[in-house]
Design an enzyme around this catalytic site. Structure first.
Site, mmCIF file in Angstrom:
data_model
loop_
_atom_site.group_PDB
_atom_site.id
_atom_site.type_symbol
_atom_site.label_atom_id
_atom_site.label_comp_id
_atom_site.label_asym_id
_atom_site.label_seq_id
_atom_site.Cartn_x
_atom_site.Cartn_y
_atom_site.Cartn_z
ATOM 1 N N LYS A 209 -9.101 2.581 -1.912
ATOM 2 C CA LYS A 209 -9.374 1.898 -0.645
ATOM 3 C C LYS A 209 -10.764 2.290 -0.149
ATOM 4 O O LYS A 209 -11.153 3.458 -0.209
ATOM 5 C CB LYS A 209 -8.305 2.285 0.364
ATOM 6 C CG LYS A 209 -8.333 1.515 1.678
ATOM 7 C CD LYS A 209 -7.110 1.878 2.517
ATOM 8 C CE LYS A 209 -7.011 1.111 3.813
ATOM 9 N NZ LYS A 209 -5.759 1.420 4.547
ATOM 10 N N GLU B 191 0.831 -1.199 0.000
ATOM 11 C CA GLU B 191 0.000 0.000 0.000
ATOM 12 C C GLU B 191 0.875 1.263 0.000
ATOM 13 O O GLU B 191 1.840 1.357 0.763
ATOM 14 C CB GLU B 191 -0.872 -0.059 1.257
ATOM 15 C CG GLU B 191 -1.810 1.091 1.489
ATOM 16 C CD GLU B 191 -2.592 0.919 2.793
ATOM 17 O OE1 GLU B 191 -3.577 1.648 2.992
ATOM 18 O OE2 GLU B 191 -2.202 0.047 3.607
ATOM 19 N N CYS C 191 -5.529 -3.332 2.382
ATOM 20 C CA CYS C 191 -5.228 -3.381 3.817
ATOM 21 C C CYS C 191 -6.464 -3.486 4.695
ATOM 22 O O CYS C 191 -7.059 -4.537 4.818
ATOM 23 C CB CYS C 191 -4.368 -2.169 4.202
ATOM 24 S SG CYS C 191 -3.523 -2.391 5.808
#
Length: 634
Positions: free
Chosen positions: A115, A46, A170
């Site tokens: 995200k 990330e 994540c």
């Protein structure tokens, strides 16, 4: 991606926080390394292009502008390279800054995936700078080209239907409504996760459990790339803990605390097959597909297949598995006895593995129910091929287990049958053998009627698959306790029970049964030695059990099963031997279905069962030609 095999990679490097050009160079090098190693996908952490821990520097134009420049450099580097690279970076769209994963392939930016879940607790405060992904897919302009931007995308190979992946980032994984759920339901066989998960005590264990569990729940491959060296700053430390998992199984894991690229080979056809069987694994069609052209690669895979899929190689796990299976067999029989109100059973004992296991199940069931072992009627029925070794083991078992035993020599009865049907007893053909088997079953059935008991079947799953039983002979019983136990596991079950009688005479007898060659003993013995060995006729049971497991579980075509077998038994069987017995397996499996269509009840103990009432329904007249033709081409 021939036969569904694909090599994937997860990588991290010595990140230089805010030195975007330096990070870009390292990313390009790792992409080239992965490409040279035949990987089709490489996933980076990330925000790796800038560094995850840039904090308020993410609002600096210099950082964001250089990020776009280096993103284009990476895109150019992949020109003509058939590898998907997933790179994390910050990206501004309209008025908001997003934490995105760039999907790059053959010199093209296929899309940007932002995200969804932005953490803002404890050591994480991404919400200070980043916005959660927009609800709907949209398009951005990057260097004059329209680029898909959003989370509702499946990236799909136009040439390999199983090669489909989706992306979550994540924190997305750690939430109950993780994006990977919808991605999988929309067809993604692979989930890629660029991550920056810091290291604290026990977190690695939890992370490992989480990823393996998610890959199992979603029946997918999961590639998790975590931030590592260079990202540690202020109060947080990152270890570069990468994980590649497939359907709950760890394929590869990084050592941590060093820059590392890990590789793993996945079987996408296997994943597709598993989902296809699960009718509760629904298909959704509300995500858009982004197609890319990925050529087929005949990968010299390092994929590991356990040569004995029914038998755990670890001693502790094997003992646990044996206990579970034996308990299932025992309690299945107990239920049948209680439901019928019958307190007697009749069983034929040959001194071989299968009948020994069945007798042990009976005695344990009677013990649990508080029944008298004398109501277990055990009968050994010697004939032309019976050796003193197997007969003595049969009698010894019955004596040590304190059951009612009969020794009935069937030679004269068989000869009467020969006379009645005009069979020459010097011709040792199938009739010669089967008359013996049917005579034995007739005695067992008649004795059961006489005492008011149930005939307990002793045949195992491997014999059921191959049709290695006499129709209306040992093929029949009133309850078959071994019917879903493969031959390779039977041996370990007997050994497990033997360990329960450590130091006793029964253990010695059971050990000798384990050492006795597998044989129906239907041909005349010579010098009191077994002359008929089953595996000389039908082939090695370990091969047939491997064929059976992968054919039933994954629906493999013969060429795929041939390849799997070579990988599993590469140091034991050559290609011609595998091909020979594979053809024999398919031929017997198809032509013997009529026997399976009317096998008696018996407890299902594992994921592979051939019961016509549940797990395997197949027409008895199905033609095997298509399968045999493909084997002939191997």
């Amino acid at each position: 991606m021939k036969d569904g095999y694909i090599r994937v990679a997860a990588a991290s490097f010595d990140t230089s926080i805010a030195n975007v050009k330096n990070n870009g160079l390292k990313i390009c090098k790792l992409i080239n390394d992965a490409y040279e190693n035949n990987a089709k996908i490489i996933v980076f952490p990330e925000l790796c292009l800038t560094g995850y821990t840039c904090e308020d520097l993410f609002n600096q134009d210099r950082l964001l502008n250089e990020t776009k420049i280096q993103l284009q450099t990476i895109i150019n580097e992949t020109d003509n390279k058939d590898i998907v690279a997933v790179v994390g970076l910050p990206y501004q769209h309209l008025n908001s800054l997003y934490n995105v994963a760039a999907v790059i392939h053959k010199g093209k930016l296929l899309g940007l995936v932002p995200k969804t879940h932005i953490p803002n607790y404890q050591e994480f405060y991404e919400a200070r700078r980043f916005e959660s992904a927009p609800k709907n897919n949209t398009t951005i302009i990057f260097n004059g080209k329209n680029i898909p931007f959003g989370t509702h995308y499946i990236f799909a190979s136009s040439t390999n239907p199983e090669f489909k992946f989706g992306i979550e980032i994540c924190e997305d994984l750690w939430l109950p409504d993780s994006p990977s759920i919808k991605l999988a339901l929309n067809g993604a066989n692979l989930i890629l996760n660029p991550s920056a998960s810091n290291e604290i005590t026990t977190k690695k264990d939890y992370r490992r459990l989480l990823i393996n569990s998610q890959s199992a729940r979603l029946v997918c491959g999961y590639i998790y790339s975590n931030a590592g060296n260079g990202e540690s700053t202020t109060d947080v430390v990152f270890s570069g803990h990468h994980i590649i998992s497939e359907n709950g199984t760890m394929i590869k894991e990084s050592s941590g605390f060093e820059s590392e690229i890990i590789y793993g080979d996945l079987d996408l056809k296997k994943l597709s097959s598993e989902r296809r069987k699960m009718t509760t694994f629904k298909s959704y069609y509300d995500y858009e597909n982004i197609y890319f052209d990925s050529t087929n690669l005949d990968l010299k895979t390092t994929y590991y297949y356990d040569p004995h899929p029914f038998v755990p190689s670890d001693h502790t796990l094997r003992a646990k598995r044996c206990k579970e299976v034996f308990d299932i067999q025992t309690h299945g029989l107990m239920q049948r006895l209680q439901a019928t109100g019958i307190k007697k059973v009749v069983i034929g004992i040959s001194g071989g593995l299968d009948s020994t296991l069945a007798l042990l199940v009976c005695t344990m069931a009677f013990k649990n129910l508080g029944y008298d072992n004398k109501d277990i009627i055990a009968i050994t029925m010697p004939c032309f091929g019976t050796t003193s070794r197997t007969k003595n083991n049969a009698l010894g078992l019955m004596n040590e287990l304190n059951v009612t035993s009969y020794d009935i020599d069937i030679t004269e009865s068989v000869k009467v049958q020969f006379k009645d049907i005009g069979q020459n007893e010097n011709v040792h053909d199938v009739t010669y053998e089967n008359v013996q088997a049917r005579t034995r079953t007739e005695i067992l059935m008649n004795k059961a009627n006489q005492v008011g008991g149930l005939v307990i079947g002793t045949g195992d799953l491997s014999e059921v698959a191959l049709g290695w039983s006499t129709y209306n002979g040992d093929h029949m019983s009133m309850y078959a306790v071994n019917v879903s136990v493969p031959k390779t596991l039977v041996r370990y079950l007997v050994d497990y029970v033997a360990s329960l009688y450590h130091g006793q005479k029964l253990e010695t007898i059971l050990k000798d049964v384990l050492d006795t060659p597998v044989s129906p003993e239907l041909l005349p013995q010579q010098d009191d030695k077994i002359v008929q060995k089953t595996e000389d006729i039908v082939g090695p049971y370990e091969l047939h059990d491997f064929f059976l497991y992968h054919m039933i579980r994954f629906g493999d075509e013969p060429h795929k099963l041939f390849r799997k077998t070579q990988l599993a038994f590469k140091n034991k069987y050559d290609k011609e031997t595998i091909k020979k017995w594979l053809a024999k397996f398919y031929w017997r499996f198809f032509t013997q279905q009529f026997k399976r269509s009317c096998i008696p009840d018996g407890p299902k103990v594992g994921s592979v069962s051939l019961s016509p009432r549940g797990d395997w329904r197949m027409p008895s007249d199905a033609n095997v030609k298509e399968w045999i033709t493909e084997i002939e081409k191997l």
